[in-house]
Design a protein around this motif. Structure first.
Motif, mmCIF file in Angstrom:
data_model
loop_
_atom_site.group_PDB
_atom_site.id
_atom_site.type_symbol
_atom_site.label_atom_id
_atom_site.label_comp_id
_atom_site.label_asym_id
_atom_site.label_seq_id
_atom_site.Cartn_x
_atom_site.Cartn_y
_atom_site.Cartn_z
ATOM 1 N N VAL A 117 0.856 -1.187 0.000
ATOM 2 C CA VAL A 117 0.000 0.000 0.000
ATOM 3 C C VAL A 117 0.894 1.239 0.000
ATOM 4 C CG1 VAL A 117 -1.786 1.276 1.234
ATOM 5 C CG2 VAL A 117 -1.794 -1.235 1.255
ATOM 6 N N SER A 118 0.680 2.138 -0.924
ATOM 7 C CA SER A 118 1.535 3.318 -1.035
ATOM 8 C C SER A 118 1.196 4.347 0.041
ATOM 9 C CB SER A 118 1.372 3.963 -2.414
ATOM 10 O OG SER A 118 0.109 4.578 -2.529
ATOM 11 N N ARG A 119 2.127 5.250 0.297
ATOM 12 C CA ARG A 119 1.912 6.302 1.288
ATOM 13 C C ARG A 119 0.847 7.289 0.836
ATOM 14 N NH1 ARG A 119 7.436 8.912 3.171
ATOM 15 N NH2 ARG A 119 5.929 10.061 4.453
ATOM 16 N N GLU A 120 0.551 7.295 -0.461
ATOM 17 C CA GLU A 120 -0.516 8.156 -0.967
ATOM 18 C C GLU A 120 -1.891 7.599 -0.632
ATOM 19 O OE1 GLU A 120 2.220 7.361 -2.882
ATOM 20 O OE2 GLU A 120 3.074 9.337 -2.394
ATOM 21 N N GLU A 121 -1.955 6.292 -0.340
ATOM 22 C CA GLU A 121 -3.245 5.642 -0.075
ATOM 23 C C GLU A 121 -3.628 5.660 1.399
ATOM 24 O OE1 GLU A 121 -4.307 2.033 -2.747
ATOM 25 O OE2 GLU A 121 -2.147 1.900 -2.403
ATOM 26 N N VAL A 122 -2.660 5.725 2.282
ATOM 27 C CA VAL A 122 -2.972 5.641 3.710
ATOM 28 C C VAL A 122 -1.952 6.431 4.520
ATOM 29 C CG1 VAL A 122 -1.634 3.513 4.045
ATOM 30 C CG2 VAL A 122 -3.495 4.053 5.612
ATOM 31 N N ARG A 123 -2.441 7.063 5.568
ATOM 32 C CA ARG A 123 -1.587 7.754 6.520
ATOM 33 C C ARG A 123 -1.996 7.329 7.923
ATOM 34 N NH1 ARG A 123 -2.219 13.725 3.732
ATOM 35 N NH2 ARG A 123 -0.827 13.359 1.962
ATOM 36 N N CYS A 124 -1.031 7.280 8.818
ATOM 37 C CA CYS A 124 -1.299 6.846 10.193
ATOM 38 C C CYS A 124 -1.039 8.005 11.157
ATOM 39 C CB CYS A 124 -0.415 5.664 10.551
ATOM 40 S SG CYS A 124 -0.693 4.208 9.511
ATOM 41 N N TYR A 125 -1.957 8.171 12.092
ATOM 42 C CA TYR A 125 -1.890 9.246 13.073
ATOM 43 C C TYR A 125 -2.075 8.625 14.463
ATOM 44 C CZ TYR A 125 -2.819 12.047 8.908
ATOM 45 O OH TYR A 125 -2.761 12.598 7.653
ATOM 46 N N PHE A 152 -6.775 -4.474 3.062
ATOM 47 C CA PHE A 152 -6.801 -3.014 3.001
ATOM 48 C C PHE A 152 -7.774 -2.521 1.936
ATOM 49 C CE2 PHE A 152 -5.414 0.939 1.032
ATOM 50 C CZ PHE A 152 -5.372 1.784 2.118
ATOM 51 N N GLN A 153 -7.725 -3.128 0.755
ATOM 52 C CA GLN A 153 -8.580 -2.668 -0.334
ATOM 53 C C GLN A 153 -10.060 -2.861 -0.004
ATOM 54 O OE1 GLN A 153 -7.472 -0.800 -2.586
ATOM 55 N NE2 GLN A 153 -5.290 -1.167 -2.244
ATOM 56 N N GLU A 154 -10.406 -3.964 0.682
ATOM 57 C CA GLU A 154 -11.797 -4.178 1.095
ATOM 58 C C GLU A 154 -12.240 -3.104 2.078
ATOM 59 O OE1 GLU A 154 -13.152 -8.654 1.431
ATOM 60 O OE2 GLU A 154 -11.110 -8.458 2.223
ATOM 61 N N ILE A 155 -11.404 -2.850 3.073
ATOM 62 C CA ILE A 155 -11.757 -1.852 4.092
ATOM 63 C C ILE A 155 -11.809 -0.463 3.474
ATOM 64 C CG2 ILE A 155 -10.926 -0.701 6.181
ATOM 65 C CD1 ILE A 155 -10.082 -3.426 7.225
ATOM 66 N N ARG A 156 -10.899 -0.190 2.563
ATOM 67 C CA ARG A 156 -10.925 1.109 1.892
ATOM 68 C C ARG A 156 -12.249 1.307 1.156
ATOM 69 N NH1 ARG A 156 -6.594 3.421 -2.599
ATOM 70 N NH2 ARG A 156 -7.567 5.460 -2.837
ATOM 71 N N GLN A 157 -12.736 0.285 0.492
ATOM 72 C CA GLN A 157 -14.002 0.379 -0.229
ATOM 73 C C GLN A 157 -15.165 0.575 0.738
ATOM 74 O OE1 GLN A 157 -14.268 0.547 -3.513
ATOM 75 N NE2 GLN A 157 -16.506 0.714 -3.480
ATOM 76 N N ILE A 158 -15.153 -0.160 1.843
ATOM 77 C CA ILE A 158 -16.215 -0.060 2.851
ATOM 78 C C ILE A 158 -16.261 1.354 3.434
ATOM 79 C CG2 ILE A 158 -16.874 -0.826 5.183
ATOM 80 C CD1 ILE A 158 -15.841 -3.630 4.318
ATOM 81 N N CYS A 159 -15.081 1.956 3.615
ATOM 82 C CA CYS A 159 -15.001 3.270 4.256
ATOM 83 C C CYS A 159 -15.276 4.426 3.301
ATOM 84 C CB CYS A 159 -13.648 3.437 4.937
ATOM 85 S SG CYS A 159 -13.456 2.359 6.376
ATOM 86 N N LEU A 160 -15.802 4.127 2.123
ATOM 87 C CA LEU A 160 -16.329 5.189 1.278
ATOM 88 C C LEU A 160 -17.603 5.764 1.892
ATOM 89 C CD1 LEU A 160 -15.842 3.656 -2.286
ATOM 90 C CD2 LEU A 160 -14.490 5.473 -1.207
ATOM 91 N N GLU A 161 -18.142 5.046 2.895
ATOM 92 C CA GLU A 161 -19.280 5.524 3.680
ATOM 93 C C GLU A 161 -18.916 5.466 5.155
ATOM 94 O OE1 GLU A 161 -22.758 3.283 2.788
ATOM 95 O OE2 GLU A 161 -22.812 3.872 0.679
ATOM 96 N N LEU A 206 -5.059 -14.564 8.739
ATOM 97 C CA LEU A 206 -5.085 -13.112 8.548
ATOM 98 C C LEU A 206 -4.094 -12.677 7.479
ATOM 99 C CD1 LEU A 206 -5.451 -11.716 12.187
ATOM 100 C CD2 LEU A 206 -7.177 -11.742 10.379
ATOM 101 N N ARG A 207 -2.908 -13.250 7.478
ATOM 102 C CA ARG A 207 -1.921 -12.895 6.459
ATOM 103 C C ARG A 207 -2.447 -13.227 5.062
ATOM 104 N NH1 ARG A 207 3.733 -12.728 8.866
ATOM 105 N NH2 ARG A 207 3.378 -12.850 11.107
ATOM 106 N N ASN A 208 -3.164 -14.328 4.949
ATOM 107 C CA ASN A 208 -3.748 -14.709 3.668
ATOM 108 C C ASN A 208 -4.842 -13.728 3.262
ATOM 109 O OD1 ASN A 208 -4.145 -16.606 1.423
ATOM 110 N ND2 ASN A 208 -6.106 -17.067 2.416
ATOM 111 N N VAL A 209 -5.678 -13.332 4.232
ATOM 112 C CA VAL A 209 -6.741 -12.360 3.965
ATOM 113 C C VAL A 209 -6.149 -11.027 3.509
ATOM 114 C CG1 VAL A 209 -8.539 -10.945 5.065
ATOM 115 C CG2 VAL A 209 -8.446 -13.415 5.485
ATOM 116 N N TYR A 210 -5.110 -10.586 4.217
ATOM 117 C CA TYR A 210 -4.478 -9.303 3.882
ATOM 118 C C TYR A 210 -3.880 -9.327 2.474
ATOM 119 C CZ TYR A 210 -4.683 -8.531 8.967
ATOM 120 O OH TYR A 210 -5.073 -8.397 10.265
ATOM 121 N N ALA A 211 -3.459 -10.524 2.055
ATOM 122 C CA ALA A 211 -2.863 -10.658 0.716
ATOM 123 C C ALA A 211 -3.913 -10.770 -0.377
ATOM 124 C CB ALA A 211 -1.930 -11.873 0.683
ATOM 125 N N GLY A 212 -5.194 -10.740 0.038
ATOM 126 C CA GLY A 212 -6.274 -10.811 -0.942
ATOM 127 C C GLY A 212 -6.903 -12.168 -1.067
ATOM 128 N N GLY A 213 -6.511 -13.109 -0.172
ATOM 129 C CA GLY A 213 -7.111 -14.435 -0.200
ATOM 130 C C GLY A 213 -8.393 -14.483 0.591
#
Length: 238
Positions: free
Chosen positions: A14-22, A85-94, A230-237
């Protein structure tokens, strides 16, 4: 942050343009954080369930909003994602919240809610019947947060468990629809917003997956099976 290696897998690629941590921590120099994290340089003293948690969250939101983030996801250091990450990113459009249900509450829960609703209803200018209670960890879009900036949490009349009554009712006061999205799993008793401590094993991971949750709170330990899953899920499995 607990379970830093798993968070590393979650954000791998995931690129730094896609996510930032605070981070707002007890100290301005916490030991375990992800790389390139913004850390509050002058953290507020916070205590469980107090208004200070709302004030600290507001500081993080303001920093992220000012940086142009399109959605803010409020998490604690003991949480883990249950989707990629991509799933959560899509969910968080709302905007996403985990709400306490209106039915099935014990008498003690009903009475506690009633006392707090009576206290905060005048501040919001809302009827008590429309007020809700949430789990304090949630996601809010930048567009929705822009509406919440009008509310000054420092004047909020509730101190005890303010974090579970402030944000959701600001959303309602702003005219936004709220619904329970089961965003975070915190207790097997869905009427409780308080988090239990969990050993994340196959049974619990399956339960959370079937419930559609994005995150789980207070993960004290992770079984070997759950770690691999979890590692498999994070990788898109699956």
């Amino acid at each position: 942050m607990d379970h830093l290696p798993l968070w590393g897998h979650f954000l791998a690629g995931v690129s730094r343009e896609e996510v930032r941590c605070y981070v707002h921590a007890k100290t301005a120099k916490p030991e375990q954080v992800l790389e390139h994290t913004w850390i509050d340089p002058d953290p507020l003293p916070t205590a469980w369930g107090c208004l200070s948690l709302v004030l600290a969250s507001r500081r993080l939101f303001e920093q992220a909003w000012g940086d142009g983030c399109t959605a803010m996801v409020l998490l604690s250091g003991d949480m883990l994602p249950l989707k990629s990450f991509q799933e959560i990113r899509q969910i968080c459009l709302e905007t996403q919240l985990s709400l306490q249900p209106r039915t099935g509450l014990k008498q003690q829960q009903q009475e506690a809610n009633q006392r707090r609703f009576e206290e905060i209803a005048p501040w919001f200018g809302l009827r008590q019947s429309v007020l809700r209670k949430q789990n304090m960890f949630f996601a809010v879009t930048a567009a929705d947060y822009a509406l919440l900036r009008q509310f000054d949490p420092s004047t909020f009349p509730l101190d005890r468990l303010a974090d579970e009554y402030f944000w959701v009712n600001c959303l309602i006061r702003s005219g936004l629809a709220v619904r329970d999205s089961r965003f975070v799993f915190c207790n097997s008793d869905l009427t409780r917003t308080q988090a239990a401590s969990f050993h994340l094993d196959e049974t619990l991971a399956t339960q959370c997956g079937e419930g559609g949750y994005c995150f789980i709170r207070k993960v004290a330990s992770v079984s070997r099976w759950a770690d691999v899953r979890l590692r498999n899920v994070y990788a898109g499995g699956c």
